[in-house]
Design a protein around this motif. Structure first.
Motif, PDB file in Angstrom:
ATOM      1  N   UNK A 136       0.824  -1.216   0.000  1.00  0.00           N
ATOM      2  CA  UNK A 136       0.000   0.000   0.000  1.00  0.00           C
ATOM      3  C   UNK A 136       0.859   1.268   0.000  1.00  0.00           C
ATOM      4  N   UNK A 137       1.957   1.208   0.749  1.00  0.00           N
ATOM      5  CA  UNK A 137       2.754   2.413   0.961  1.00  0.00           C
ATOM      6  C   UNK A 137       3.853   2.603  -0.090  1.00  0.00           C
ATOM      7  N   UNK A 138       3.894   1.723  -1.087  1.00  0.00           N
ATOM      8  CA  UNK A 138       4.971   1.780  -2.082  1.00  0.00           C
ATOM      9  C   UNK A 138       4.965   3.099  -2.854  1.00  0.00           C
ATOM     10  N   UNK A 139       6.158   3.723  -2.937  1.00  0.00           N
ATOM     11  CA  UNK A 139       6.303   4.972  -3.691  1.00  0.00           C
ATOM     12  C   UNK A 139       7.160   4.772  -4.926  1.00  0.00           C
ATOM     13  N   UNK A 140       7.894   3.662  -4.964  1.00  0.00           N
ATOM     14  CA  UNK A 140       8.823   3.421  -6.067  1.00  0.00           C
ATOM     15  C   UNK A 140       8.583   2.051  -6.680  1.00  0.00           C
ATOM     16  N   UNK A 141       8.580   1.999  -7.997  1.00  0.00           N
ATOM     17  CA  UNK A 141       8.386   0.724  -8.679  1.00  0.00           C
ATOM     18  C   UNK A 141       9.721  -0.016  -8.792  1.00  0.00           C
ATOM     19  N   UNK A 142       9.630  -1.317  -9.089  1.00  0.00           N
ATOM     20  CA  UNK A 142      10.840  -2.111  -9.316  1.00  0.00           C
ATOM     21  C   UNK A 142      11.645  -1.486 -10.456  1.00  0.00           C
ATOM     22  N   UNK A 143      10.948  -1.026 -11.502  1.00  0.00           N
ATOM     23  CA  UNK A 143      11.618  -0.443 -12.669  1.00  0.00           C
ATOM     24  C   UNK A 143      12.444   0.790 -12.301  1.00  0.00           C
ATOM     25  N   UNK A 144      11.894   1.610 -11.424  1.00  0.00           N
ATOM     26  CA  UNK A 144      12.621   2.813 -11.002  1.00  0.00           C
ATOM     27  C   UNK A 144      13.899   2.436 -10.254  1.00  0.00           C
ATOM     28  N   UNK A 145      13.817   1.398  -9.444  1.00  0.00           N
ATOM     29  CA  UNK A 145      15.001   0.920  -8.732  1.00  0.00           C
ATOM     30  C   UNK A 145      16.043   0.398  -9.702  1.00  0.00           C
ATOM     31  N   UNK A 146      15.581  -0.406 -10.671  1.00  0.00           N
ATOM     32  CA  UNK A 146      16.502  -0.976 -11.670  1.00  0.00           C
ATOM     33  C   UNK A 146      17.171   0.124 -12.486  1.00  0.00           C
ATOM     34  N   UNK A 147      16.391   1.124 -12.843  1.00  0.00           N
ATOM     35  CA  UNK A 147      16.899   2.241 -13.640  1.00  0.00           C
ATOM     36  C   UNK A 147      18.010   2.976 -12.890  1.00  0.00           C
ATOM     37  N   UNK A 148      17.774   3.224 -11.611  1.00  0.00           N
ATOM     38  CA  UNK A 148      18.781   3.903 -10.795  1.00  0.00           C
ATOM     39  C   UNK A 148      20.039   3.045 -10.676  1.00  0.00           C
ATOM     40  N   UNK A 149      19.838   1.738 -10.528  1.00  0.00           N
ATOM     41  CA  UNK A 149      20.980   0.820 -10.410  1.00  0.00           C
ATOM     42  C   UNK A 149      21.818   0.838 -11.691  1.00  0.00           C
ATOM     43  N   UNK A 150      21.143   0.868 -12.851  1.00  0.00           N
ATOM     44  CA  UNK A 150      21.870   0.951 -14.132  1.00  0.00           C
ATOM     45  C   UNK A 150      22.714   2.204 -14.158  1.00  0.00           C
ATOM     46  N   UNK A 151      22.114   3.297 -13.726  1.00  0.00           N
ATOM     47  CA  UNK A 151      22.786   4.593 -13.708  1.00  0.00           C
ATOM     48  C   UNK A 151      24.007   4.563 -12.786  1.00  0.00           C
ATOM     49  N   UNK A 152      23.915   3.820 -11.691  1.00  0.00           N
ATOM     50  CA  UNK A 152      25.010   3.752 -10.719  1.00  0.00           C
ATOM     51  C   UNK A 152      25.930   2.548 -10.945  1.00  0.00           C
ATOM     52  N   UNK A 153      25.728   1.820 -12.027  1.00  0.00           N
ATOM     53  CA  UNK A 153      26.528   0.602 -12.300  1.00  0.00           C
ATOM     54  C   UNK A 153      26.537  -0.347 -11.112  1.00  0.00           C
ATOM     55  N   UNK A 154      25.394  -0.566 -10.549  1.00  0.00           N
ATOM     56  CA  UNK A 154      25.323  -1.485  -9.417  1.00  0.00           C
ATOM     57  C   UNK A 154      24.321  -2.594  -9.717  1.00  0.00           C
ATOM     58  N   UNK A 155      24.369  -3.630  -8.924  1.00  0.00           N
ATOM     59  CA  UNK A 155      23.357  -4.673  -9.023  1.00  0.00           C
ATOM     60  C   UNK A 155      22.121  -4.175  -8.292  1.00  0.00           C
ATOM     61  N   UNK A 156      21.009  -4.873  -8.479  1.00  0.00           N
ATOM     62  CA  UNK A 156      19.771  -4.417  -7.860  1.00  0.00           C
ATOM     63  C   UNK A 156      18.933  -5.589  -7.368  1.00  0.00           C
ATOM     64  N   UNK A 157      18.301  -5.384  -6.216  1.00  0.00           N
ATOM     65  CA  UNK A 157      17.385  -6.402  -5.716  1.00  0.00           C
ATOM     66  C   UNK A 157      16.373  -5.723  -4.780  1.00  0.00           C
ATOM     67  N   UNK A 158      15.147  -6.212  -4.792  1.00  0.00           N
ATOM     68  CA  UNK A 158      14.165  -5.756  -3.806  1.00  0.00           C
ATOM     69  C   UNK A 158      14.081  -6.812  -2.716  1.00  0.00           C
ATOM     70  N   UNK A 159      13.951  -6.354  -1.464  1.00  0.00           N
ATOM     71  CA  UNK A 159      13.953  -7.269  -0.323  1.00  0.00           C
ATOM     72  C   UNK A 159      12.844  -6.916   0.665  1.00  0.00           C
ATOM     73  N   UNK A 160      12.583  -7.847   1.564  1.00  0.00           N
ATOM     74  CA  UNK A 160      11.812  -7.540   2.757  1.00  0.00           C
ATOM     75  C   UNK A 160      12.454  -8.284   3.920  1.00  0.00           C
ATOM     76  N   UNK A 161      13.024  -7.508   4.836  1.00  0.00           N
ATOM     77  CA  UNK A 161      13.606  -8.119   6.041  1.00  0.00           C
ATOM     78  C   UNK A 161      12.477  -8.712   6.871  1.00  0.00           C
ATOM     79  N   UNK A 162      11.309  -8.055   6.813  1.00  0.00           N
ATOM     80  CA  UNK A 162      10.165  -8.494   7.597  1.00  0.00           C
ATOM     81  C   UNK A 162       9.645  -9.846   7.100  1.00  0.00           C
ATOM     82  N   UNK A 163       9.414  -9.939   5.806  1.00  0.00           N
ATOM     83  CA  UNK A 163       8.867 -11.172   5.232  1.00  0.00           C
ATOM     84  C   UNK A 163       9.957 -12.195   4.896  1.00  0.00           C
ATOM     85  N   UNK A 164      11.192 -11.847   5.193  1.00  0.00           N
ATOM     86  CA  UNK A 164      12.341 -12.688   4.856  1.00  0.00           C
ATOM     87  C   UNK A 164      12.351 -13.029   3.363  1.00  0.00           C
ATOM     88  N   UNK A 165      12.233 -11.992   2.562  1.00  0.00           N
ATOM     89  CA  UNK A 165      12.204 -12.163   1.113  1.00  0.00           C
ATOM     90  C   UNK A 165      13.490 -11.616   0.502  1.00  0.00           C
TER      91      UNK A 165
END
Ligand code: GDP
Ligand code: MG
Length: 185
Positions: A136-165
């Motif tokens: 519900x509270x999401x402000x950023x899409x997976x695509x936006x994260x990936x795009x930023x990672x490309x820009x920073x030459x980094x790898x990318x992953x979405x996680x949840x410490x809470x859900x252990x994902x």
């Protein structure tokens, strides 16, 4: 010996400590306890990690001494951030998918890493969008994260410490990059 030192950066409350504690102790705490700076040391068995389809074979009997520096997030002492970057071999940059601001705040950290390391070619970098359980509270899409990672030459992953994902996967991916670099050099 700081060969396997991983430093975790990101704004306050994005879940840096939660990710580290989920990975090392498989625990999660709902309440927020601000971190000053925590240092963890744990022996991790050398196994085979896959990285972009590439298999890295390691001696099964050896272990590496993984060190994780869990930072405070906001730096009232820039010298401390610079020292952590200088001593770190790999970096986890955490934001919360529920706050665009926390992604934007990583820009200066990334700039400083690039400045101190000179080149990012041999620096494993992982951009992490945490709290992906918060639909519900999401402000950023997976695509936006990936795009930023490309820009920073980094790898990318979405996680949840809470859900252990994806928490184990995050550290495995980073370790795979780190091992590949240590072996290559
Ligand atoms: P830090 O300041 O970056 O170290 O953040 P913390 O790990 O202390 O976590 C800040 C708050 O966010 C705490 O109340 C945690 O319980 C909560 N939190 C951490 N990770 C997650 C997550 O993946 N999902 C949700 N919903 N909450 C989380
Ligand atoms: Mg913390």
């Amino acid at each position: 010996d700081s060969e396997y030192r991983v430093v975790v950066f990101g704004a306050g409350r994005v879940g840096k400590s939660s990710l580290v504690l989920r990975f090392l102790k498989d625990t999660f705490c709902e309440s927020y306890v601000p971190t000053v700076e925590d240092f963890y040391c744990q022996n991790v068995e050398f196994v085979s990690y896959t990285l972009d389809g590439q298999l890295i074979l390691c001696n099964k009997n050896s272990v590496c001494n993984l060190q994780i520096v869990d930072t405070a997030g906001s730096y009232s002492f820039p010298a401390m951030q610079r020292l952590n970057i200088a001593k770190g071999r790999a970096f986890i940059m955490v934001y919360s998918v529920t706050s665009r601001q926390t992604l934007e705040q990583l820009e200066s950290t990334w700039q400083t890493i690039r400045e101190i390391k000179g080149s990012l070619d041999n620096v494993p970098l992982m951009l992490v969008g945490n709290k992906c359980d918060e639909m519900e509270a999401r402000e950023l899409t997976v695509e936006e994260g990936k795009e930023q990672a490309r820009h920073w030459s980094s790898s990318f992953i979405e996680t949840s410490a809470k859900a252990n994902y994806n928490v184990k996967k995050l550290f495995r991916m980073l370790l795979a990059c780190l091992l590949a670099m240590v072996i290559a050099n």
